[in-house]
Design an enzyme around this catalytic site. Structure first.
Site, PDB file in Angstrom:
ATOM      1  CB  THR A 413      -0.844  -0.018   1.284  1.00  0.00           C
ATOM      2  OG1 THR A 413      -1.479  -1.265   1.341  1.00  0.00           O
ATOM      3  CG2 THR A 413      -1.829   1.100   1.336  1.00  0.00           C
ATOM      4  CG  ASN A 433      -3.048  -7.123   0.926  1.00  0.00           C
ATOM      5  OD1 ASN A 433      -3.034  -6.308   1.842  1.00  0.00           O
ATOM      6  ND2 ASN A 433      -3.463  -8.357   1.085  1.00  0.00           N
ATOM      7  CB  SER A 484      -9.903  -1.734   2.491  1.00  0.00           C
ATOM      8  OG  SER A 484      -8.721  -0.960   2.534  1.00  0.00           O
ATOM      9  N   GLY A 506       0.035   0.477   5.815  1.00  0.00           N
ATOM     10  CA  GLY A 506       0.325  -0.153   7.108  1.00  0.00           C
ATOM     11  C   GLY A 506      -0.674  -1.215   7.525  1.00  0.00           C
ATOM     12  N   GLY A 507      -1.456  -1.733   6.575  1.00  0.00           N
ATOM     13  CA  GLY A 507      -2.395  -2.812   6.915  1.00  0.00           C
ATOM     14  C   GLY A 507      -3.332  -2.367   8.019  1.00  0.00           C
TER      15      GLY A 507
HETATM   16  O1  DON Z   1      -6.713  -2.602   2.275  1.00  0.00           O
HETATM   17  C1  DON Z   1      -6.078  -2.975   3.262  1.00  0.00           C
HETATM   18  O2  DON Z   1      -6.470  -2.835   4.395  1.00  0.00           O
HETATM   19  C2  DON Z   1      -4.732  -3.638   3.029  1.00  0.00           C
HETATM   20  N1  DON Z   1      -4.718  -4.245   1.734  1.00  0.00           N
HETATM   21  C3  DON Z   1      -3.645  -2.636   3.202  1.00  0.00           C
HETATM   22  C4  DON Z   1      -2.274  -3.269   3.078  1.00  0.00           C
HETATM   23  C5  DON Z   1      -1.164  -2.386   3.511  1.00  0.00           C
HETATM   24  O3  DON Z   1      -1.354  -1.288   3.963  1.00  0.00           O
HETATM   25  C6  DON Z   1       0.206  -2.946   3.415  1.00  0.00           C
HETATM   26  N2  DON Z   1       1.185  -1.902   3.542  1.00  0.00           N
HETATM   27  N3  DON Z   1       2.000  -1.674   4.285  1.00  0.00           N
END
Ligand code: DON
Length: 616
Positions: A413, A433, A484, A506-507
């Protein structure tokens, strides 16, 4: 167009001159001038945070006294210097914030393949200078043939197929989203906003920023021949300073320039994607691509201490979860508790815990499930939830159930922020992702496909790659959008005027990172640099742990939190020779409107981005 001819300030020198984040952190500490503006740096705005004597922990690598990048004619903050420059070039060419954002997004797809993308999806928040706010959902969708248990083995256990390889890819939405945003709001010709990405795809000078993540992920990428051929030429990570050309990606971008999204969803690129799927036993079809559409949705808007926060509604969990947390946190005076004091962290962690329990249970694709959004974001609900917070002890997550009384039917992301000289603002968070998605490059098209199918609950009740334990409503189904955490966010001040444009990757930590950035400004009076530099904490209900960034919380705060029953965990730093030190969370891109109408911005040093201003 790629000259330094625009007026304005660069945040710091080209990333290729800097070896590692640790070194850059040190430089920022020792040589604030290097990290700041090139000329006429304004004085750091007075901040009660600084005046009050509060400080970041002693060995925290980022400063409180570096001046932000400032400008009057617009600003672009991204994780990559090339992409920020492309955005500012669009402003200089007479484009508005949406033109700049679209060009920036396409540039990121070239120079930041770990996360910038054509093969993924995202969300865009737009606030026009007239005060109207718009939310564009271009999240991936599950292919039509997707089924609830497709990621389980015969024994019912979760496999890695939702994370790696062709089955992990959802139908990409980025191209449709960027096209739609430009169609509705852009003022420059479409070809003009695509052209800079074509130029970069024909060859750009490799930076540390580019190499850092590729270096870390090369072993996984090697498993896929087309991915290795494109991104590890000669079986090696491209050298810093070398020219890296992506002719196949340039071809896709040229067709995008000339044919619009038709090529990607119905033409040559669509055929290349489906051929790649067939080689790797994927399930995405031409019909899936043909049916994809970006959707305008109603933003989630809520009040936080007199400010209005606008963010994404489902299928993002960001807006709703931030509203729920803000409504709880507002019952305490965070500033009086003291920034990152044990009390302040306790209040935040307890609020995060409760809101994530609801997020994980109730939120999903609005086209598939009914969600009690009004109730989840109401003051009444927050009051009931907050009443169960004790200041003396942590509430174990096992005692925090999703809290609604309503019975419901079961049924890597990156972020970029743009403001133009007229005050139009755009916040975009986009993703494939994981870093480099499912590691699959579409042969002949040169871009990575996402592995966003892992954002579904592959097996409800079992954690996904971000440790999120999500429920039945977010189970896999054909044509459904996966939930998400991405939260592009725009904040208005008490006077209703634009104040902040922000977001982060940051997930699961995205939501808490964006909120802490807002708390840092609204409650603690931090300026743009401090709000981004400040160490962050996180809680997501399960696992039942308060995470803090490496060296980011004082020993006494950790002790007090443990005494109250919190399991407190410091993030592990990476190996000392890594490009990035690790142990950190987020990559915030923040633009703030100052009382005199000028812009002050900062790009998070955690990954090495750049805020670039246009015209002083
Ligand atoms: O949409 C989401 O919540 C995840 N796909 C985000 C993934 C993400 O931020 C990874 N990055 N560091």
């Amino acid at each position: 167009m790629y000259s330094d001819s625009f007026a304005g300030h660069r945040q710091r020198p080209p990333v290729r001159r800097i070896k590692a984040l640790a070194v850059r952190g040190l430089l920022a500490l020792l040589l604030p001038a290097l990290s700041g503006c090139e000329s006429s740096a304004p004085p750091v705005p007075a901040s009660p945070f600084v005046q009050g004597g509060a400080a970041f922990p002693d060995d925290w690598p980022f400063t409180t006294d570096t001046p932000p990048v400032t400008a009057r004619g617009g600003m672009v903050a991204t994780t990559d210097e090339y992409a920020s420059r492309v955005g500012v070039d669009m402003l200089a060419a007479g484009g508005n914030a949406v033109d700049a954002a679209v060009a920036t997004g396409l540039a990121l797809a070239v120079v930041n393949p770990e996360a910038g993308n054509l093969g993924g999806g995202g969300f865009m928040m737009v606030r026009l200078a007239d005060g109207t706010v718009h939310a564009l959902d271009h999240r991936e969708k599950a292919p039509m043939a997707a089924t609830r248990d497709m990621y389980l083995d015969d024994a019912g256990n979760v496999t890695d197929r939702s994370v790696v390889g062709h089955l992990s890819a959802g139908v990409p939405g980025s191209v449709a989203g960027l096209w739609e945003a430009h169609r509705r709001f852009g003022v420059l010709p479409w070809g003009d906003v695509v052209e800079p990405a074509i130029h970069l795809a024909r060859g750009f000078e490799v930076t540390v920023r580019f190499v850092s993540t590729l270096d870390a992920a090369q072993d996984r990428i090697r498993g896929f021949p087309a991915s290795a051929r494109v991104f590890l030429p000669g079986d090696a990570v491209p050298a810093i300073g070398a020219t890296f050309a992506q002719p196949e990606l340039a071809g896709v971008l040229v067709r995008l320039r000339d044919e619009g999204p038709d090529d990607f969803y119905r033409g040559e690129t669509a055929r290349l994607i489906v051929a790649e799927m067939e080689r790797g036993d994927g399930i995405m079809t031409l019909e899936d691509l043909d049916r994809y559409e970006a959707v305008w949705r109603d933003p989630v808007s809520f009040d936080y201490r007199g400010h209005t926060v606008h963010s994404m509604p489902p299928p993002s969990s960001g807006g709703v979860t931030m509203a729920a947390i803000a409504n709880m946190v507002e019952r305490w005076d965070l500033a009086a508790l003291g920034w990152n004091s044990a009390d302040a962290v306790h209040v935040m962690a307890e609020s995060f815990r409760r809101a994530y329990a609801d997020r994980n249970e109730y939120l999903a694709d609005p086209d598939f499930v009914d969600m009690p959004l009004a109730e989840l974001t109401s003051e009444d609900y927050a009051e009931r939830r907050a009443a169960t917070i004790s200041m003396d002890r942590a509430t174990p997550s096992s005692e925090v159930r999703p809290g609604l009384e309503t019975v419901l039917d079961e049924s890597h992301t990156t972020h970029y922020s743009v403001v133009d000289g007229d005050g139009n603002a755009v916040a975009v968070t986009t993703s494939i992702n994981s870093w480099f998605g499912g590691r699959v490059v579409v042969d002949g098209a040169g871009f990575f496909l996402n592995n966003t199918m892992d954002d579904f609950a592959a097996k409800p009740g079992t954690p996904n790659q971000f440790g999120l334990v999500q429920g039945e409503r977010n189970a896999v189904a054909g044509e459904k959008r996966m939930l998400s955490a991405m939260s592009p966010t725009i904040v208005e001040g008490a006077d209703g005027a634009l104040l902040l444009v922000t977001g982060t990757p940051g997930g699961a930590t995205i939501i808490t990172t964006v909120l802490q950035t807002i708390f840092n400004v609204v409650d603690h009076g931090m300026n743009a640099v401090q709000a981004v530099h400040a160490p962050r904490v996180h809680h997501q209900h399960l696992p039942d742990q308060v995470f803090f960034e490496h060296r980011g919380l004082s020993e006494s705060a950790v002790r007090t939190l443990r005494d109250r029953g919190h399991t407190v965990r410091e993030r592990e730093p990476g190996p000392p020779d890594a490009y990035f030190t690790g142990g950190m969370s987020g990559d915030v891109q923040l633009i703030m409107v100052m009382p005199d109408g000028s812009l002050a911005g900062w790009s998070d040093p955690r990954r090495g981005g750049l805020a670039v201003g246009y015209r002083e």
